[in-house]
Write an enzyme that holds these catalytic residues in place. Structure first.
Site, PDB file in Angstrom:
ATOM      1  N   VAL A  37       1.103  -0.909   0.071  1.00 59.63           N
ATOM      2  CA  VAL A  37       0.057   0.061  -0.461  1.00 59.63           C
ATOM      3  C   VAL A  37       0.933   0.999  -0.099  1.00 59.63           C
ATOM      4  O   VAL A  37       2.340   1.120   0.549  1.00 59.63           O
ATOM      5  CB  VAL A  37      -0.816  -0.164   0.969  1.00 59.63           C
ATOM      6  CG1 VAL A  37      -1.891  -1.962   1.227  1.00 59.63           C
ATOM      7  CG2 VAL A  37      -0.041  -0.120   2.517  1.00 59.63           C
ATOM      8  N   CYS A  38       0.101   2.201  -0.909  1.00 56.09           N
ATOM      9  CA  CYS A  38       0.625   3.986  -0.591  1.00 56.09           C
ATOM     10  C   CYS A  38      -0.053   4.667  -0.742  1.00 56.09           C
ATOM     11  O   CYS A  38      -1.548   4.819   0.811  1.00 56.09           O
ATOM     12  CB  CYS A  38       1.257   3.615  -1.412  1.00 56.09           C
ATOM     13  SG  CYS A  38       0.174   4.252  -3.126  1.00 56.09           S
ATOM     14  N   ALA A  39      -0.435   5.559  -0.832  1.00 60.77           N
ATOM     15  CA  ALA A  39      -1.087   7.145  -0.174  1.00 60.77           C
ATOM     16  C   ALA A  39      -2.732   7.681  -1.457  1.00 60.77           C
ATOM     17  O   ALA A  39      -3.523   6.699  -0.745  1.00 60.77           O
ATOM     18  CB  ALA A  39      -0.768   7.808  -0.895  1.00 60.77           C
TER      19      ALA A  39
END
Length: 192
Positions: A65-67
């Protein structure tokens, strides 16, 4: 090389207990709020973690995951090139939070760091305005700054990479709460 799959926020919520979640944002962004149980391995350090991520993927599903999903897609691509199958969260932590799901924050976090995409927009916009103003007030050659940023944004869109984000990630405010990669990898090894 396998194409990484994408999980929706609902799929992720339903499977969170069985997923190993790796957050590839900067330590400052991670400290601002992350998925429950997520471990922070910033994108620029993912290659150092290949062995441990591979072992985690052998034990079960790994979610990156990231932003917003762009950096996690890049991380998934790097992992896939090394024979590691992972999935990404569609829309990233932004989509997770927008759906009303909780984000965990470390104790004693004084303030959240802006997301990398917001930092890039601010920096790019500032340099474009500066180039235009200096070009108008000092010398037209300063407009090259604005043209350079425009070219960089086009290149970024075409390659799905962002050199400006890579540079901004190295700034001190994005390194607050610097990740102890050895401790994170030890925690990753300890997951079932």
């Amino acid at each position: 090389m396998a194409t990484p799959s994408a999980l929706s926020t609902d799929e992720t919520r339903n499977r969170l207990h069985e997923l190993t979640v790796i957050d590839v944002r900067t330590p400052g962004e991670y400290a601002g709020g992350h998925l429950p149980g997520a471990l922070n391995i910033p994108l620029d350090r993912i290659r150092r973690a290949l062995t441990d991520v591979r072992q985690a993927a052998d034990r079960g599903a790994v979610l990156i995951v990231c932003a917003s999903g762009a950096r996690s897609e890049n991380a998934c691509r790097i992992l896939a090139e090394n024979g590691i199958t992972t999935a990404t969260l569609s829309g990233g932590t932004s989509a997770w939070a927008a759906e009303g799901h909780d984000l965990h924050r470390p104790q004693g976090n004084p303030r959240a760091t802006w997301g990398m995409e917001r930092q890039v927009r601010l920096t790019a916009g500032t340099v474009v305005l500066l180039g235009l103003l200096l070009g108008l007030l000092v010398h037209p050659a300063f407009q090259i700054l604005s043209a350079g940023i425009a070219a960089g944004l086009v290149f970024s869109a075409l390659t799905n990479t962002c050199g400006m984000a890579a540079l901004l990630a190295k700034l001190p405010h994005n390194r607050t709460g610097e990740v102890d990669l050895d401790a994170t990898l030890a925690a990753l090894r300890g997951r079932r």
